[in-house]
Design a protein around this motif. Structure first.
Motif, short mmCIF file in Angstrom:
data_model
loop_
_atom_site.label_atom_id
_atom_site.label_comp_id
_atom_site.label_asym_id
_atom_site.label_seq_id
_atom_site.Cartn_x
_atom_site.Cartn_y
_atom_site.Cartn_z
N GLY A 10 0.84 -1.20 0.00
CA GLY A 10 0.00 0.00 0.00
C GLY A 10 0.87 1.25 0.00
N VAL A 11 0.58 2.15 -0.95
CA VAL A 11 1.32 3.41 -1.04
C VAL A 11 0.31 4.55 -0.95
CG1 VAL A 11 2.73 4.88 -2.56
CG2 VAL A 11 3.18 2.41 -2.44
N ALA A 12 0.42 5.35 0.10
CA ALA A 12 -0.49 6.49 0.28
C ALA A 12 0.01 7.65 -0.58
CB ALA A 12 -0.54 6.91 1.76
N THR A 13 -0.94 8.36 -1.16
CA THR A 13 -0.59 9.48 -2.04
C THR A 13 -1.64 10.59 -1.90
OG1 THR A 13 -0.31 10.18 -4.36
CG2 THR A 13 -1.78 8.32 -3.97
N PRO A 14 -1.18 11.86 -2.03
CA PRO A 14 -2.17 12.95 -2.05
C PRO A 14 -2.93 13.01 -3.36
CG PRO A 14 0.07 13.82 -2.26
CD PRO A 14 0.20 12.34 -2.01
N SER A 15 -2.36 12.35 -4.40
CA SER A 15 -3.00 12.39 -5.72
C SER A 15 -2.78 11.09 -6.48
CB SER A 15 -2.41 13.55 -6.56
OG SER A 15 -2.74 13.36 -7.94
N ILE A 16 -3.84 10.32 -6.59
CA ILE A 16 -3.73 9.06 -7.33
C ILE A 16 -3.35 9.34 -8.78
CG2 ILE A 16 -5.38 7.50 -8.48
CD1 ILE A 16 -6.06 6.31 -5.86
N GLU A 17 -3.89 10.40 -9.35
CA GLU A 17 -3.59 10.72 -10.76
C GLU A 17 -2.08 10.94 -10.97
OE1 GLU A 17 -7.00 9.61 -11.61
OE2 GLU A 17 -5.54 10.12 -13.18
N GLN A 18 -1.48 11.71 -10.03
CA GLN A 18 -0.03 11.97 -10.17
C GLN A 18 0.76 10.68 -9.97
OE1 GLN A 18 1.15 15.15 -7.49
NE2 GLN A 18 -0.21 16.64 -8.51
#
Ligand SMILES: CC[C@H](C(=O)O)C(=O)SCCNC(=O)CCNC(=O)[C@H](O)C(C)(C)COP(=O)(O)OP(=O)(O)OC[C@H]1O[C@@H](n2cnc3c(N)ncnc32)[C@H](O)[C@@H]1OP(=O)(O)O
Ligand SMILES: [Co+2]
Length: 141
Positions: A10-18
């Motif tokens: 699992g990788v948390a991100t502020p922007s899935i698109e980026q």
């Protein structure tokens, strides 16, 4: 209990698109699945296939998302959890509880449509660990 297959990281991100652009254009990912919302778990999810497992990109969904705290500490995102498969989720829950590890909540349906639970990172060598009941044979991984 035996150590099972690593289903995803699992990788948390502020922007899935980026993050999709990064895994496609920098990492050379060939299969990026359609993102989807998991409101019950407070995340938007996108699976990126690797040859032997998946990257699970997760972006907060809603005020109560469990990953807001993580992103507050890690604004650019980061490695959030690992997920291993087990044949029997209830047996696994009993196993971890017997080992004195904190199982977080009751098993609930996760992103692959099977029952999952998390074990507290403090009891897992600092690694937030997700345990997931293996999909039935023949299901997509
Ligand atoms: C389920 C759908 C999908 C799937 O695959 O099916 C997903 O995987 S969704 C993933 C998002 N959901 C979750 O993460 C649910 C389980 N997580 C939690 O309940 C919380 O995140 C929790 C309890 C692990 C941490 O809570 P919080 O963010 O409020 O942080 P705290 O300040 O309370 O942290 C306490 C302690 O733990 C350390 N910590 C927090 N997050 C992580 C992490 N991802 N990896 C490692 N360590 C983590 C934090 O640094 C604190 O440590 P301390 O030594 O006390 O400072
Ligand atoms: Co996960």
């Amino acid at each position: 209990m035996k150590l099972g297959r690593l289903n995803h990281i699992g990788v948390a991100t502020p922007s899935i698109e980026q993050s999709i652009a990064f895994y496609r254009d920098v990492m050379g990912a060939e299969t990026v699945h359609m993102p989807f919302d998991l409101p019950a778990q407070g995340v938007k999810v996108c699976f990126v296939d690797t040859p032997n497992t998946q990257i699970e990109l997760i972006e907060p969904l809603g005020e109560d998302s469990p990953i807001h705290g993580f992103l507050a500490k890690n604004p650019a995102g980061g490695q959030h959890h690992v997920c291993y498969e087990v044949p029997d989720i209830h047996e696994a829950k009993t196993w971890f509880e017997a080992k004195g590890a904190r199982v977080l909540g009751e098993p609930r349906i996760g992103a692959h449509g099977t029952l999952i639970f998390f074990v507290h990172p403090r009891d897992m060598g600092g690694v937030l660990t997700e345990i997931m009941e293996s999909p039935q044979q023949g299901d997509e991984h």
